[in-house]
Each structure stands twice: as structure tokens, then as C-alpha cells.
Design an enzyme around this catalytic site. Structure first.
Site, PDB file in Angstrom:
ATOM      1  N   HIS A   1       0.829  -1.206   0.000  1.00 49.97           N
ATOM      2  CA  HIS A   1       0.000   0.000   0.000  1.00 49.97           C
ATOM      3  C   HIS A   1       0.858   1.248   0.000  1.00 49.97           C
ATOM      4  O   HIS A   1       1.933   1.280   0.615  1.00 49.97           O
ATOM      5  CB  HIS A   1      -1.001  -0.001   1.155  1.00 49.97           C
ATOM      6  CG  HIS A   1      -0.411   0.052   2.533  1.00 49.97           C
ATOM      7  ND1 HIS A   1      -0.182   1.247   3.196  1.00 49.97           N
ATOM      8  CD2 HIS A   1      -0.038  -0.920   3.387  1.00 49.97           C
ATOM      9  CE1 HIS A   1       0.301   0.997   4.388  1.00 49.97           C
ATOM     10  NE2 HIS A   1       0.414  -0.305   4.542  1.00 49.97           N
TER      11      HIS A   1
ATOM     12  N   HIS B   1       4.506   3.131  12.933  1.00 50.16           N
ATOM     13  CA  HIS B   1       3.573   4.251  13.107  1.00 50.16           C
ATOM     14  C   HIS B   1       4.193   5.411  13.870  1.00 50.16           C
ATOM     15  O   HIS B   1       3.495   6.363  14.237  1.00 50.16           O
ATOM     16  CB  HIS B   1       2.257   3.803  13.766  1.00 50.16           C
ATOM     17  CG  HIS B   1       1.365   3.073  12.832  1.00 50.16           C
ATOM     18  ND1 HIS B   1       0.004   2.976  13.010  1.00 50.16           N
ATOM     19  CD2 HIS B   1       1.616   2.387  11.689  1.00 50.16           C
ATOM     20  CE1 HIS B   1      -0.550   2.274  12.037  1.00 50.16           C
ATOM     21  NE2 HIS B   1       0.434   1.896  11.228  1.00 50.16           N
TER      22      HIS B   1
ATOM     23  N   GLU C   1      -5.350   1.164   2.771  1.00 47.19           N
ATOM     24  CA  GLU C   1      -5.019   0.127   3.737  1.00 47.19           C
ATOM     25  C   GLU C   1      -5.031   0.650   5.167  1.00 47.19           C
ATOM     26  O   GLU C   1      -5.502  -0.032   6.080  1.00 47.19           O
ATOM     27  CB  GLU C   1      -3.641  -0.468   3.410  1.00 47.19           C
ATOM     28  CG  GLU C   1      -3.319  -1.768   4.147  1.00 47.19           C
ATOM     29  CD  GLU C   1      -2.703  -1.560   5.522  1.00 47.19           C
ATOM     30  OE1 GLU C   1      -2.600  -2.545   6.273  1.00 47.19           O
ATOM     31  OE2 GLU C   1      -2.325  -0.410   5.856  1.00 47.19           O
TER      32      GLU C   1
END
Length: 346
Positions: free
Chosen positions: A71, A322, A222
């Protein structure tokens, strides 16, 4: 194939993709970049209705259809409100770790094409002013964007063309070190997308093709949970190439290709995972098999949408997902080599 020979191309491709702001729903620039790279290598491409990219690669045999996916959408922010002081209150797109964004530079994209710069800050940003500068939560209610324009109220902000719903994209800070590390936000999953484009270059340079007809899907939703819904359900097999997790209770490192046996959605196809493990052993690749506790991939969504494809997940080990992510050339090289072995394109 000379996997070591693609390092420069891989890292330059990664930097190109990472430089294109593309939070979920605002991915046109990253898709266009991937499209230019694939087209420049001589591969046919097409766009999906939702904005994703498909790269079609004919195989030596036509008895199966194999899909690979990565993605190119990322985490991000959106303006949810404009304060009386002219600050932009935020809402998350995907799951960025908000405390890591305190102090990050960003861009604000307006609907009419203007771009402004700013900084994501705590609402208690100054040590000389606020008693709670260290203790105030770093969350959506307590952080805002300070715009780099002379604005003092909401009306002056709106006069710039900035409105609720505008995208806020924070700086990925991409760096490639001499020691082979790729440091950046959004290596999940632009690092994997770069790996697949590097694999295409290796196939072109070697004059080879995968054993079976293959298509690469670069998905664009995604991070918000429905990217894989656009992948055709009639593929025979699907290999997702997404980041491998590094951390407590996991064995993968940044130098390895991770093979995921199970994530939060359940197990991957047993036979396909076993085949990937066998290929990694046979080729002498540095790999790890892990179970990801807080993770799902485009495969999960594709299966829920009704796909009957066997499916598995691999990817380079990525530290601090993240947040301020990092991987290494070794992990990316091992990922490319395992994908090539799976496709039987050597």
C-alpha cells in the site's frame, strides 16, 4: 539476479515515494510517482476506480494468476475545526502515534490547490508559560496545528482557503545512512512498494519474467481498513508485502524478511507460508517467522470481501511502526529475494 545491484535504485525509489504526501484518501501524488517509475521500466499499468495502481506482468505460463500487493497510502491528519485563535484542531487518519508528532513540521493542502506550512504542537507548547507543559496529554483534544501565516482568528484562516476537511501531512524526515538504514515515517508501507518496484527493475534487467501471470496492486486505503477490497477476488494466490514488526515477543530484526504466520485477523494460508519458509531456507535468506498481535493487512480485507485466493504476508523488519520508523537495506534485500523466489522469476 544481482540483488545487491539494486540498492541505489531501491533507496532512490523509496525516497521518491516517501516524498509524495499520501495519507489515505489523498494518494494521487504517490500513485502517480509509482506509475511513472513502473512505466519507465516498460511495464503496463492501469488505475483502479478507487485510485489504486495495478502493474501487469505476463508470466511464462498462463495457468495461474498471482497477485502481489503493497500500500502507498500512509497515516496523516485532517483539520476537524478552526479555533478562535486561528489554530487547526486535528483528527487522525489511520493510527499515527500522536505524542511523536509534537513539534513536527507539516503541510496543509486546501481543496483549491494551495499549500501552507505549519507545525503540530501541544496546546501547552511553552515551558515558560504553561505549568502542564510536560503533563498535558498529546491527543486530538490537546494538540493543534500552528499555521505559518499571519492569522489570529478563524476568519483569517478561512480567508487563506483553509477549511475543515483539509489534509494535514507531516514531514516524513526521510534519511538513508551510510550504514544502510532507511529512516523515515511511512516506511509502512512505501518501503515495501519500493521493494516491488526494485524487483520489477531486476526482472527487466535480467530479461526474465515470473512463472505465472502476475499483477502488482498498490492499494490506497489500507491504513483505514479497506485497501484490499479493490484486489480481484479471483486470483489464485496473493502475497502481501508489508512491514515486518520488530519488538517485544517478536524475533524479527530490521535486517531480516519477516514471514507472518498469523496476525490479529487470524492465520495466513498454511501451505503458502510453509512454502515461503522453505524458499527462504533454500536460498539462504535471513528470515524470521512471527505472529503479529496488533496488525492486519490487505489480505484480511480481501478475504472478507470474498476472495478465494491463498494468501500470505512478508516484509522487511521495521522498528517503531507508526512512529519514527527504521529498516535496513539487508531486510529489504531479503524481502526482494524472497519475493523473486516465490515468483520463480530467476
Amino acid at each position: 539476479m544481482d540483488f545487491n545491484g539494486c540498492k541505489d535504485f531501491l533507496m532512490e525509489t523509496a525516497k521518491t515515494l516517501l516524498a509524495a504526501d499520501s495519507p489515505s484518501g489523498f494518494t494521487q501524488n504517490a500513485v502517480a510517482a509509482a506509475e511513472r517509475i513502473a512505466g519507465g521500466l516498460g511495464y503496463a499499468t492501469r488505475r483502479t476506480n478507487k485510485g489504486g495502481l495495478v502493474i501487469e506482468v505476463p508470466g511464462r505460463e498462463h495457468t495461474k494468476r498471482i497477485g502481489l500487493c503493497a500500500h502507498v497510502d500512509t497515516l496523516g491528519l485532517m483539520c476537524r475545526a478552526i479555533t478562535d485563535k486561528g489554530e487547526l484542531m486535528i483528527t487522525r487518519i489511520g493510527g499515527p502515534i500522536l505524542p511523536t508528532l509534537d513539534g513536527e513540521y507539516c503541510k496543509i493542502y486546501t481543496r483549491d490547490g494551495r499549500i501552507y506550512t505549519g507545525t503540530v504542537l501541544s496546546l501547552s507548547p511553552a515551558a515558560h508559560v504553561f505549568d502542564d507543559v510536560l503533563t498535558r496529554p498529546r491527543d486530538e483534544q490537546n494538540m493543534a496545528v500552528r499555521i505559518d501565516e499571519k492569522v489570529q482568528n478563524a476568519e483569517e484562516v478561512r480567508a487563506l482557503g483553509i477549511e475543515v476537511g483539509d489534509y494535514i501531512c507531516f514531514d516524513p524526515k526521510t534519511t538513508v545512512t551510510q550504514s544502510g538504514f532507511l529512516k523515515s515515517r511511512f516506511i509502512d508501507d512505501k518501503g515495501s512498494a519500493a521493494c516491488l518496484l526494485a524487483l520489477l527493475k531486476l526482472m527487466r534487467d535480467a530479461g526474465t519474467a515470473p512463472r505465472y501471470d502476475m499483477e502488482i496492486h498498490f492499494t490506497v486505503y489500507e491504513e483505514v481498513g479497506h485497501g484490499g477490497a479493490a484486489i480481484p477476488g479471483d486470483l489464485d494466490e496473493l502475497l502481501a508485502v508489508d512491514m515486518g514488526c520488530v519488538g517485544s515477543d517478536l524475533t524479527c530484526t530490521e535486517y531480516q524478511v519477516s514471514i507472518c504466520a498469523k496476525d490479529s485477523s487470524g492465520p495466513y494460508d498454511y501451505d503458502m507460508v510453509s512454502r515461503l519458509v522453505a524458499l527462504a531456507k533454500e536460498r539462504g535468506l535471513d528470515y524470521a517467522v512471527d505472529v503479529y498481535p496488533h496488525y492486519s493487512s490487505d489480505v484480511s480485507v480481501t478475504w472478507r470481501a470474498g476472495s478465494d485466493a491463498k494468501a500470505a504476508l512478508i516484509g522487511p523488519g521495521v522498528h517503531a511502526s507508526h512512529g519514527m520508523e527504521r529498516t535496513h537495506w539487508d531486510g529489504m534485500r531479503n524481502t526482494i529475494a524472497l519475493a523473486a523466489a516465490y515468483l520463480e522469476c530467476e
